[in-house]
Design a protein around this motif. Sequence first.
Motif, PDB file in Angstrom:
ATOM      1  N   ILE A   1      -0.439  10.121 -23.917  1.00  0.00           N
ATOM      2  CA  ILE A   1      -1.664  10.074 -23.123  1.00  0.00           C
ATOM      3  C   ILE A   1      -2.107   8.637 -22.891  1.00  0.00           C
ATOM      4  CG2 ILE A   1      -4.150  10.566 -23.285  1.00  0.00           C
ATOM      5  CD1 ILE A   1      -3.324  13.286 -24.522  1.00  0.00           C
ATOM      6  N   ILE A   2      -2.016   7.805 -23.919  1.00  0.00           N
ATOM      7  CA  ILE A   2      -2.354   6.383 -23.761  1.00  0.00           C
ATOM      8  C   ILE A   2      -1.487   5.748 -22.677  1.00  0.00           C
ATOM      9  CG2 ILE A   2      -2.121   4.124 -24.886  1.00  0.00           C
ATOM     10  CD1 ILE A   2      -4.607   5.359 -25.828  1.00  0.00           C
ATOM     11  N   ALA A   3      -0.183   5.993 -22.737  1.00  0.00           N
ATOM     12  CA  ALA A   3       0.737   5.387 -21.776  1.00  0.00           C
ATOM     13  C   ALA A   3       0.429   5.829 -20.349  1.00  0.00           C
ATOM     14  CB  ALA A   3       2.174   5.745 -22.147  1.00  0.00           C
ATOM     15  N   ALA A   4       0.063   7.099 -20.183  1.00  0.00           N
ATOM     16  CA  ALA A   4      -0.118   7.639 -18.835  1.00  0.00           C
ATOM     17  C   ALA A   4      -1.529   7.446 -18.278  1.00  0.00           C
ATOM     18  CB  ALA A   4       0.231   9.131 -18.836  1.00  0.00           C
TER      19      ALA A   4
ATOM     20  N   GLY B   1       2.967  14.507 -23.841  1.00  0.00           N
ATOM     21  CA  GLY B   1       1.580  14.046 -23.786  1.00  0.00           C
ATOM     22  C   GLY B   1       1.103  13.797 -22.373  1.00  0.00           C
ATOM     23  N   GLY B   2       1.931  13.127 -21.557  1.00  0.00           N
ATOM     24  CA  GLY B   2       1.550  12.832 -20.180  1.00  0.00           C
ATOM     25  C   GLY B   2       1.328  14.079 -19.341  1.00  0.00           C
ATOM     26  N   PRO B   3       2.314  15.002 -19.290  1.00  0.00           N
ATOM     27  CA  PRO B   3       2.112  16.235 -18.510  1.00  0.00           C
ATOM     28  C   PRO B   3       0.939  17.078 -18.989  1.00  0.00           C
ATOM     29  CG  PRO B   3       4.438  15.915 -18.984  1.00  0.00           C
ATOM     30  CD  PRO B   3       3.690  14.882 -19.769  1.00  0.00           C
ATOM     31  N   LEU B   4       0.764  17.204 -20.317  1.00  0.00           N
ATOM     32  CA  LEU B   4      -0.381  17.970 -20.824  1.00  0.00           C
ATOM     33  C   LEU B   4      -1.700  17.317 -20.425  1.00  0.00           C
ATOM     34  CD1 LEU B   4       0.745  18.985 -24.444  1.00  0.00           C
ATOM     35  CD2 LEU B   4       0.517  20.467 -22.454  1.00  0.00           C
TER      36      LEU B   4
END
Length: 352
Positions: A196-199, A316-319
Motif C-alpha cells: 500500500i505504501i508503494a502504490a 497490497g496494491g490491488p486490495l
Amino acid sequence: MTIQVMPAYAHERLGANAITAGLAVTIGSLATMFSRPISGRVADQSGGRRVAMTGAILGLIGGVGHVVATNLPVLVLARLFLGAGEGALFTGSVGWILAHTQQSQRGRVAGHFGLAMWMGLASGPMLATALMAIGTYRNVWIAASIIPMLSWVLVASTRPEGRVSSDLAKLRRALFPRAAWIPGASGVFASIGYGIIAAFLVPRFAALGFAGQNFALTVFGIAFMITRFLGSGYADRLGGRRVLLSAFLIESVGLAGLFLAHVEWLAFVSTALAGAGLSLLIPSVTSLVTEAADPRERTAALGAVTSAWDLGTAIGGPLGGLVAGASDAGPFALGAVAALIAIAPLAINPKR
C-alpha cells in the motif's frame, strides 16, 4: 534498475498496452516469490554458496535475455530468469551467512544483510536514469547482464563450503517447513502495508495537497534503513517475538496516521513510523525462524517466510485499489487493520 524503464520500453518498443506493460514488470517478482522456498531447500541440501552462484548465473541469463528480446514473450521469459535469479541469490546468500552466525546474532546479521538488497533497490533507478541519459535501453540491459556476473565473481572468490552431510541433506518437509507457518502467516498481513505504501503514499500526499509529496517515499526509505541498521540487534537481545509484535503495532499506528492525517507534519511522522515498523519484520522473523527450525531446513524456512512478504506486498496494491476512494485514504486504513491482524497468528500459540 530494469523496473525503472520497463513500462516505457514495453510500451514504446514492443507495443504493449498498460496491462501488458505492468505484467512485464511484475512477472519477475512472481518468479522471485516462487524461487525463494525452492532455493532455500536446495541450499539446505547442497549449501547456500552454490545456490547464490546459481542465482547470479540466472540473473546473467535474464539480463542477456533483455538484450536479445525482440518480442514480448521473450522479454517475459527474461524477466522470469532475472526474478528467479534474484530469489536464489538472496535466499542462498542469507542461508550461507546464517549457517556461520551464532543464534544470538542472527537477527542483526540478517537485518544488515537485507540492507544490501535495499541499497540495490535505491540505487538501481538512479543508475537506470543515468544510463538512459547518455544512451538507450540497450545500455540498461547490458548493465543488467554485467552486474550479476560481478556478483558471481564476488561469490566465486570466497572459500568453497564443505560438503553437506547426508544427514543434514535429508529434509523432513519439502518447501514450507513448520517453523515458517506462523511467522509466514503474520508476514503476509504485515507486508500488505508495504504494498500500500508503494502504490498509494505519493497519491495520498497529492490528494491532500501537500507540497512535500515528492519527498514522501524518501522519508519512508530513510526511516526504514536507519531503523533496520540500528534496530536489528534488538531482535536478538529482546527476543524476535517481542520485537515483531512491537513492529506490527508501530506499522499499524503509522498507517492509521496516514489515514487520518490532514496536516503535513503528521503525514511525514506517520510515514516514518510505518517505515520503522516494516523495517524490523525481517530481523525479527529471522530470529524466530532460525531458532525454531531444524538446521536441515533452516534456509527453506527463511525462503518461505520471505515469499510470504512478497505475497503480501503483491496483493497490497490491488486490495488498496478496491477501497482507495477520491482521497486515497482507504488503503491506509486497510493496511493498519492488516498489521493488527498480523498479531493474531503469533498470539494464538505464543509458545511455538
